[in-house]
Design an enzyme around this catalytic site. Structure first.
Site, short mmCIF file in Angstrom:
data_model
loop_
_atom_site.label_atom_id
_atom_site.label_comp_id
_atom_site.label_asym_id
_atom_site.label_seq_id
_atom_site.Cartn_x
_atom_site.Cartn_y
_atom_site.Cartn_z
N ASP A 131 29.63 -26.06 -25.52
CA ASP A 131 30.52 -27.23 -25.53
C ASP A 131 29.81 -28.46 -26.09
O ASP A 131 30.41 -29.29 -26.76
CB ASP A 131 31.00 -27.56 -24.10
N ALA A 160 33.95 -35.77 -15.02
CA ALA A 160 32.56 -35.42 -14.73
C ALA A 160 32.46 -33.94 -14.40
O ALA A 160 31.57 -33.52 -13.67
CB ALA A 160 32.02 -36.27 -13.58
N GLY A 161 33.40 -33.15 -14.94
CA GLY A 161 33.38 -31.70 -14.71
C GLY A 161 32.49 -31.01 -15.75
O GLY A 161 31.63 -31.65 -16.37
N THR A 187 36.19 -21.14 -18.97
CA THR A 187 36.88 -22.42 -19.11
C THR A 187 37.26 -23.00 -17.75
O THR A 187 36.80 -22.51 -16.71
CB THR A 187 38.07 -22.31 -20.09
N LYS A 208 33.29 -23.80 -15.22
CA LYS A 208 32.05 -23.94 -15.99
C LYS A 208 30.84 -24.30 -15.14
O LYS A 208 29.72 -23.88 -15.44
CB LYS A 208 32.22 -25.01 -17.08
#
Ligand code: NAP
Length: 266
Positions: free
Chosen positions: A99, A123-124, A61, A65
């Site tokens: 995800d 934008a992760g 998490t 990621k």
């Protein structure tokens, strides 16, 4: 006993142990799932160490990621997304992304996705998965604090990037607003407030700690439809469980475990 876990920082809020341990217990699988807070610069050692210690699987998490993919052999989907949230240990260290399917299934339950205008904040790792999943059906706008990262992601999925400070210019034409940032996680903050929103929006906040974030409260104030991160947690978790065990995840048992957490008298 088989060992599973989640690595992140912060990770204290994670409900994944509750969800997976209830599934293991229900299916009589001799396994336990723990949470591990990992120092920012020690991710590599955490992944390789878990492999050396004979762990069977990990979830990954915030904020790991995107980096964690480098220590795995990613499958095609994870490679295309550029981020993982699931690791399976065996002959190889395999990386997966659940995800994307988790967010898609959660959103699909409450709204049509096809041909919608979707604004993603962030934008992760999570935003990359969501943008990838939704861009096949909808028109995507990305607004990220670090503009370059947002514009790179927008380019990759065939969407448009806008500056975070300029989302007000397009919000009227947005159908679905998704918060895929860490803003609101364990804090009463939001990137947008009620005066920025409108009643025809569907507002999806990936954050589930708190379960009703400041953004969702602000969205409710204008009569917008809201979705918190719980259903995504459930569906991505079920997909991870199936990757690790090869057994169909007992979704209702996992959902029940989460519901009991939020409502102890349930
Ligand atoms: P991440 O890879 O660390 O990305 C964090 C994102 O948040 C980046 O886009 C970052 O922008 C942005 N951000 C951080 N602080 C900010 C601030 N003060 N103002 C504006 N933007 C800020 O994290 P992630 O793994 O994608 O996770 C994002 C969120 O989704 C987390 O809250 C996580 O708990 C949640 N999530 C929930 C589920 C679920 O199942 N419900 C699944 C996945 C993730 P920069 O690029 O500028 O740093």
């Amino acid at each position: 006993m088989k060992i599973f876990g989640i690595i992140g920082n912060p990770v204290e809020h994670s409900l994944s142990p509750l969800m997976h341990n209830s599934a293991f217990k229900y299916l009589n699988i001799d396994a336990t799932y723990f949470k591990f807070k990992v120092d920012f610069e020690k991710l590599k050692y955490a992944v390789l160490g878990a492999d050396s210690l004979g762990f069977c699987g990990l979830n990954v998490t915030v904020p790991f990621k995107e980096e964690a993919i480098n220590y795995t052999n990613p499958d095609k989907l994870a490679e295309q997304i550029g981020a993982i949230n699931t690791i399976k240990f065996g002959k190889k260290i395999e990386g997966f992304n659940t995800d994307a399917i988790g967010a898609f299934m959660a959103l699909k339950e409450i709204t049509e996705i096809k041909d919608r205008n979707i604004l993603i904040l962030g934008a992760g790792g999570a935003a990359k998965a969501i943008a990838y999943a939704l861009s096949k059906y909808a028109r995507i706008f990305i607004a990220n604090r670090t503009f370059k990262k947002g514009s790179d992601l927008a380019k990759k999925v065939g969407g448009e990037s806008i500056k975070l400070e300029e989302v007000f210019n397009i919000i009227k034409s947005v159908d679905i607003l998704i918060n895929a940032t860490t803003v609101g996680l364990n804090e009463d903050k939001s990137l947008l407030y009620h005066e920025d929103l409108h009643k025809d929006l569907i507002v999806f906040d990936l954050v589930y700690s708190p379960v009703k974030t400041r953004l969702l409260k602000e969205a409710e104030m204008v009569g917008a439809k809201t979705l918190n991160g719980i259903k995504m947690l459930l569906y991505q978790g079920a997909a991870s469980f199936e990757i690790w065990t090869g057994i169909k995840a007992p979704i209702s048992i996992m959902e029940d475990a989460i519901s009991r957490f939020f409502d102890p008298v349930y």
